[in-house]
Design a protein around this motif. Structure first.
Motif, PDB file in Angstrom:
ATOM      1  N   VAL A  14       0.646  -0.971  -0.071  1.00  0.00           N
ATOM      2  CA  VAL A  14       0.205  -0.222  -0.280  1.00  0.00           C
ATOM      3  C   VAL A  14       1.324   1.498  -0.419  1.00  0.00           C
ATOM      4  O   VAL A  14       2.169   1.371   0.422  1.00  0.00           O
ATOM      5  N   GLY A  15       0.929   2.287  -1.157  1.00  0.00           N
ATOM      6  CA  GLY A  15       1.190   3.189  -1.122  1.00  0.00           C
ATOM      7  C   GLY A  15       0.112   5.068  -0.671  1.00  0.00           C
ATOM      8  O   GLY A  15      -0.429   4.365  -0.308  1.00  0.00           O
ATOM      9  N   ARG A  16       1.763   5.548  -0.614  1.00  0.00           N
ATOM     10  CA  ARG A  16       0.608   6.424  -0.170  1.00  0.00           C
ATOM     11  C   ARG A  16       0.192   7.439  -1.419  1.00  0.00           C
ATOM     12  O   ARG A  16      -0.799   8.345  -0.327  1.00  0.00           O
ATOM     13  N   ASP A  17       0.066   7.128  -1.875  1.00  0.00           N
ATOM     14  CA  ASP A  17      -0.713   7.392  -3.368  1.00  0.00           C
ATOM     15  C   ASP A  17      -1.963   7.058  -3.440  1.00  0.00           C
ATOM     16  O   ASP A  17      -2.932   6.984  -4.354  1.00  0.00           O
ATOM     17  N   ASP A  18      -2.713   5.746  -2.674  1.00  0.00           N
ATOM     18  CA  ASP A  18      -3.002   4.589  -2.791  1.00  0.00           C
ATOM     19  C   ASP A  18      -4.606   5.894  -2.371  1.00  0.00           C
ATOM     20  O   ASP A  18      -4.556   6.802  -1.290  1.00  0.00           O
ATOM     21  N   PRO A  19      -5.829   5.857  -3.034  1.00  0.00           N
ATOM     22  CA  PRO A  19      -6.557   6.652  -2.718  1.00  0.00           C
ATOM     23  C   PRO A  19      -7.467   6.609  -1.606  1.00  0.00           C
ATOM     24  O   PRO A  19      -8.028   7.501  -0.904  1.00  0.00           O
ATOM     25  N   ARG A  20      -7.448   5.428  -1.078  1.00  0.00           N
ATOM     26  CA  ARG A  20      -8.200   5.301  -0.028  1.00  0.00           C
ATOM     27  C   ARG A  20      -6.767   5.818   1.286  1.00  0.00           C
ATOM     28  O   ARG A  20      -7.216   6.656   2.747  1.00  0.00           O
ATOM     29  N   VAL A  21      -5.756   5.675   1.051  1.00  0.00           N
ATOM     30  CA  VAL A  21      -4.320   6.732   2.161  1.00  0.00           C
ATOM     31  C   VAL A  21      -4.987   7.777   2.003  1.00  0.00           C
ATOM     32  O   VAL A  21      -4.380   8.433   2.423  1.00  0.00           O
ATOM     33  N   VAL A  22      -5.284   8.330   0.608  1.00  0.00           N
ATOM     34  CA  VAL A  22      -5.230   9.905   0.752  1.00  0.00           C
ATOM     35  C   VAL A  22      -6.364  10.067   1.710  1.00  0.00           C
ATOM     36  O   VAL A  22      -5.896  11.016   1.814  1.00  0.00           O
ATOM     37  N   ALA A  23      -7.255   9.518   1.394  1.00  0.00           N
ATOM     38  CA  ALA A  23      -9.283  10.146   1.768  1.00  0.00           C
ATOM     39  C   ALA A  23      -8.532   9.832   3.048  1.00  0.00           C
ATOM     40  O   ALA A  23      -8.754  10.753   4.552  1.00  0.00           O
ATOM     41  N   GLY A  24      -7.386   8.774   3.933  1.00  0.00           N
ATOM     42  CA  GLY A  24      -7.462   8.574   4.867  1.00  0.00           C
ATOM     43  C   GLY A  24      -6.923   9.496   5.373  1.00  0.00           C
ATOM     44  O   GLY A  24      -7.312  10.353   6.476  1.00  0.00           O
ATOM     45  N   ALA A  25      -5.772  10.025   5.302  1.00  0.00           N
ATOM     46  CA  ALA A  25      -5.268  10.874   5.777  1.00  0.00           C
ATOM     47  C   ALA A  25      -5.966  12.551   5.593  1.00  0.00           C
ATOM     48  O   ALA A  25      -5.424  13.339   6.967  1.00  0.00           O
ATOM     49  N   ASP A  26      -6.395  12.584   4.548  1.00  0.00           N
ATOM     50  CA  ASP A  26      -7.109  13.784   4.449  1.00  0.00           C
ATOM     51  C   ASP A  26      -7.973  13.792   5.634  1.00  0.00           C
ATOM     52  O   ASP A  26      -8.624  15.227   6.471  1.00  0.00           O
ATOM     53  N   ALA A  27      -8.948  13.262   6.047  1.00  0.00           N
ATOM     54  CA  ALA A  27      -9.441  12.787   7.564  1.00  0.00           C
ATOM     55  C   ALA A  27      -9.424  12.776   9.045  1.00  0.00           C
ATOM     56  O   ALA A  27      -9.547  13.765   9.769  1.00  0.00           O
ATOM     57  N   PHE A  28      -8.143  12.576   8.857  1.00  0.00           N
ATOM     58  CA  PHE A  28      -6.964  13.293   9.800  1.00  0.00           C
ATOM     59  C   PHE A  28      -6.820  14.615  10.376  1.00  0.00           C
ATOM     60  O   PHE A  28      -7.133  15.128  11.201  1.00  0.00           O
ATOM     61  N   PHE A  29      -6.158  14.779   9.156  1.00  0.00           N
ATOM     62  CA  PHE A  29      -5.608  16.816   8.539  1.00  0.00           C
ATOM     63  C   PHE A  29      -6.815  17.185   9.335  1.00  0.00           C
ATOM     64  O   PHE A  29      -6.492  18.381  10.290  1.00  0.00           O
ATOM     65  N   ALA A  30      -7.839  17.025   9.271  1.00  0.00           N
ATOM     66  CA  ALA A  30      -9.289  17.386   9.236  1.00  0.00           C
ATOM     67  C   ALA A  30      -9.333  17.605  10.620  1.00  0.00           C
ATOM     68  O   ALA A  30      -9.850  18.445  11.358  1.00  0.00           O
ATOM     69  N   LEU A  31      -9.415  16.586  11.576  1.00  0.00           N
ATOM     70  CA  LEU A  31      -9.858  15.919  12.831  1.00  0.00           C
ATOM     71  C   LEU A  31      -9.121  17.620  13.458  1.00  0.00           C
ATOM     72  O   LEU A  31     -11.139  17.542  14.246  1.00  0.00           O
ATOM     73  N   GLY A  32      -8.380  18.035  13.788  1.00  0.00           N
ATOM     74  CA  GLY A  32      -8.373  18.869  14.580  1.00  0.00           C
ATOM     75  C   GLY A  32      -8.976  20.135  15.110  1.00  0.00           C
ATOM     76  O   GLY A  32      -9.100  20.686  15.973  1.00  0.00           O
ATOM     77  N   GLY A  33      -9.502  20.795  14.043  1.00  0.00           N
ATOM     78  CA  GLY A  33     -10.643  21.222  13.505  1.00  0.00           C
ATOM     79  C   GLY A  33     -12.200  21.377  13.760  1.00  0.00           C
ATOM     80  O   GLY A  33     -13.036  22.388  14.179  1.00  0.00           O
TER      81      GLY A  33
END
Length: 97
Positions: A14-33
C-alpha cells in the motif's frame, strides 16, 4: 494533560498515493478542527526512509482521561480510524504530562 501519540505503518503493497490512504490522511488532517476535546493536534507523513520508521504520525493532547474518552468515541475520530483499518496497522501511547 494527556499526550496521545499514534504511529501508523502502511500495509505491505500500500502506497501513500493509494486513494484510500489519501482519503484517510485527509480525514485525520481535518480532525483537529472538528473535535473540541483536542487542546493540541498535529499529524503528518514521515520524512525519513528507515526500515524501522512508521509512515504517518498523530501527536495530540487532551485535558484529562474523560476528554480522551470523548475524543476516542467522537464520530469523526471513529470514521477516520475506520478508514485506516483497511490499509494500515498502528501503535499508540497515551501519557500524562
Amino acid at each position: 494533560m494527556i499526550r496521545h501519540l499514534v504511529l501508523f505503518k502502511l500495509n505491505e503493497g500500500v502506497g501513500r498515493d493509494d486513494p484510500r490512504v489519501v482519503a484517510g490522511a485527509d480525514a485525520f488532517f481535518a480532525l483537529g478542527g472538528q473535535i473540541e476535546e483536542l487542546s493540541f493536534w498535529e499529524c503528518g507523513w514521515n520524512i525519513t526512509d528507515r526500515p524501522i520508521a512508521h509512515d504517518f504520525a498523530i501527536n495530540s493532547a487532551v485535558e484529562d482521561q474523560d476528554a480522551l474518552k470523548r475524543y476516542l468515541e467522537h464520530p469523526a475520530h471513529q470514521a477516520a480510524a475506520a478508514q485506516w483499518r483497511e490499509f494500515a496497522t498502528w501503535v499508540i501511547a497515551d501519557y500524562g504530562f
